[in-house]
Design an enzyme around this catalytic site. Structure first.
Site, PDB file in Angstrom:
ATOM      1  N   HIS A 134       0.566  -1.174  -0.022  1.00 45.09           N
ATOM      2  CA  HIS A 134      -0.241   0.099   0.090  1.00 45.09           C
ATOM      3  C   HIS A 134       0.947   0.849   0.286  1.00 45.09           C
ATOM      4  O   HIS A 134       0.621   2.110  -1.002  1.00 45.09           O
ATOM      5  CB  HIS A 134      -0.544   0.155   0.893  1.00 45.09           C
ATOM      6  CG  HIS A 134      -2.132   0.946   1.287  1.00 45.09           C
ATOM      7  ND1 HIS A 134      -3.308   1.725   1.157  1.00 45.09           N
ATOM      8  CD2 HIS A 134      -1.572   2.260   2.266  1.00 45.09           C
ATOM      9  CE1 HIS A 134      -2.903   2.692   1.376  1.00 45.09           C
ATOM     10  NE2 HIS A 134      -2.861   3.158   1.742  1.00 45.09           N
ATOM     11  N   GLU A 135       1.298   1.035   0.993  1.00 48.10           N
ATOM     12  CA  GLU A 135       2.958   2.233   0.957  1.00 48.10           C
ATOM     13  C   GLU A 135       4.077   2.568  -0.527  1.00 48.10           C
ATOM     14  O   GLU A 135       3.555   3.808  -0.894  1.00 48.10           O
ATOM     15  CB  GLU A 135       3.623   2.078   2.070  1.00 48.10           C
ATOM     16  CG  GLU A 135       2.769   2.635   3.744  1.00 48.10           C
ATOM     17  CD  GLU A 135       2.011   3.470   3.674  1.00 48.10           C
ATOM     18  OE1 GLU A 135       2.138   4.965   3.489  1.00 48.10           O
ATOM     19  OE2 GLU A 135       1.138   3.222   4.442  1.00 48.10           O
TER      20      GLU A 135
ATOM     21  N   HIS B 218       1.265   4.464  -3.275  1.00 43.96           N
ATOM     22  CA  HIS B 218       1.637   6.077  -2.878  1.00 43.96           C
ATOM     23  C   HIS B 218       2.846   6.516  -3.388  1.00 43.96           C
ATOM     24  O   HIS B 218       3.070   7.353  -3.817  1.00 43.96           O
ATOM     25  CB  HIS B 218       1.706   5.873  -1.347  1.00 43.96           C
ATOM     26  CG  HIS B 218       0.468   6.193  -0.597  1.00 43.96           C
ATOM     27  ND1 HIS B 218      -0.735   6.808  -0.857  1.00 43.96           N
ATOM     28  CD2 HIS B 218      -0.238   5.689   0.665  1.00 43.96           C
ATOM     29  CE1 HIS B 218      -1.987   6.167  -0.514  1.00 43.96           C
ATOM     30  NE2 HIS B 218      -1.416   5.637   0.439  1.00 43.96           N
TER      31      HIS B 218
ATOM     32  N   GLU C 172      -6.657   6.526  -1.970  1.00 45.87           N
ATOM     33  CA  GLU C 172      -6.279   5.691  -0.814  1.00 45.87           C
ATOM     34  C   GLU C 172      -6.326   4.180  -1.977  1.00 45.87           C
ATOM     35  O   GLU C 172      -6.075   2.678  -1.533  1.00 45.87           O
ATOM     36  CB  GLU C 172      -7.253   5.578   0.230  1.00 45.87           C
ATOM     37  CG  GLU C 172      -6.419   7.180   0.903  1.00 45.87           C
ATOM     38  CD  GLU C 172      -4.930   6.653   1.122  1.00 45.87           C
ATOM     39  OE1 GLU C 172      -4.519   5.213   1.540  1.00 45.87           O
ATOM     40  OE2 GLU C 172      -4.364   7.058   2.293  1.00 45.87           O
TER      41      GLU C 172
END
Lengths: 100, 289
Positions: free
Chosen positions: B142-143, B146, B202
């Site tokens: 997930h990070e 980003h 997100e």
């Protein structure tokens, strides 16, 4: 000129640095900042790069681990090959996956 | 007695002789590459216009500012292990060549942060919450999403533009307003993780978490298990307060992750590894200079 100036600033700042308990690395940082070295751009105090060239460079590199937590992150870095080997040891293998 | 006196005298002489040089060099002191990058970012119309070098320079500022609030745990074994897992997942991304760095940081909250350029910080609370390596891979994925999609660069760009407009800075001039930009960048770096990304960012990052975990050989269903367990926690606890200020609720994200699992091609839920995760998260992270 810069080397001489570094030496003189060192002499001038040593008593104050020792009195404040700042230690040798803080003293070097003070000298770096005062000279406005290109190698030591103004950043946060925790991560200011020690970059005095010349007589202090070797000592500055030795003192680098005290310069900030960001340095620690570099020391923990892992390269591609090591990551791939570690994954293989745990039975992981890359596979072609995408979204439909 | 003689040595300090000699030093002081010489210092006075040299300072007078060198004053013009010091003044000239002081301009460089305020013009770091990160500040130039910030100016270019504010001027550009798209985050895609920023070079990778500029992205890395800004990322260093963000990391330095963040470590002030979240010092890394001084546990080399833990940090090394975390980097092995993190880099393995990052290698499956669209930007494997970035200098990826991972660090466990001191905080009991359940959270993780991604700085521009490839540095990912994971709290001790998060590491204690995941139950196996596959779940950690989902969080890191997930990070990593980003970072690869430059989500925080976009946020920073908006903030700088607003701040620049408010203070009437000349963004068109390369030499003008450098000190102001320096202050803006440092200020924004300290608060970038308190800025809420938009819902679509997100969702994209959650999709990337599922995809990268699956590509790395993990069971992608671990992402759903993790999110469901997060959704089962009381939202008003201290451990989740910061997370929910900047992220959608875990219940909303359960839906996103479930949909992402249904779209996977090349791996199915349940298909993949869930290696046991044995991380010793002890370590003194409270050291301050």
């Amino acid at each position: 000129m810069k080397t001489l100036l570094s030496l003189l600033l060192f002499c001038a700042l040593l008593p104050a640095a020792l009195a404040q308990g700042g230690g040798f690395s803080d003293l070097l940082r003070s000298v770096t900042g005062a000279l406005g070295s290109k190698e030591a751009p103004a950043q946060t105090g925790q991560t200011a790069t020690l970059g005095v060239r010349g007589i202090d460079e070797a000592d500055a590199k030795t003192a680098a681990p005290l310069a900030g937590d960001a340095k620690l992150l570099e020391s923990w870095a892992v390269g591609r090959k090591e990551a791939e080997s570690a994954a293989a040891r745990r039975g992981l293998a890359a596979r072609p996956v995408d979204y439909k | 007695m003689r040595s300090p006196l000699l030093c002081t005298s010489l210092l006075a002489v040299v300072l007078v002789l060198a004053a013009p040089g010091i003044q000239a060099q002081s301009r460089h002191f305020d013009l770091g590459s990160a500040f130039d990058a910030a100016k270019n970012l504010a001027k550009s119309q798209s985050v895609g216009a920023m070079s990778e070098e500029e992205e890395l320079a800004i990322g260093k500022e963000v990391v330095a500012a963040t470590l002030g609030s979240y010092p890394p745990l001084k546990n080399q074994d833990l940090q090394h292990r975390l980097n092995q897992i993190g880099v393995w997942v990052a290698l499956q991304s669209s930007r494997p060549e970035l200098p990826w760095r991972f660090a466990a940081v001191e905080s009991e909250t359940i959270n993780a942060f991604a700085a521009p350029g490839g540095t990912i910080l994971v709290t001790r609370g998060m590491l204690n919450h995941v139950t196996n390596e596959a779940e950690l891979a989902c969080v890191l994925g997930h990070e990593i999403g980003h970072v690869t999609r430059r989500h925080h660069i976009a946020v920073l760009q908006k903030s700088l533009l607003v701040a620049a407009g408010a203070s009437a800075l000349s963004v068109a001039s390369k030499s003008g307003g450098s000190e102001e930009y320096r202050k803006l960048l440092i200020g924004e770096s300290k608060v970038i993780f308190t800025r809420k990304l938009d819902r679509s960012s997100e969702r994209e990052a959650d999709e990337d978490g599922v995809l990268l975990a699956a590509r790395a050989g993990y069971d992608p269903a671990a992402c759903l298990n993790f999110m469901q367990r997060l959704a089962g926690l009381k939202a008003d606890t201290n451990a989740l307060e910061a997370l929910y200020k900047t992220h959608p609720t875990a219940k909303e994200r359960v839906v996103d992750v479930d949909e992402a699992l249904g779209k996977l091609k090349g791996a199915a839920p349940g298909d993949g590894a869930r290696p046991e995760l044995t991380l010793n998260t002890t370590g003194n992270g409270s050291k301050k200079p």
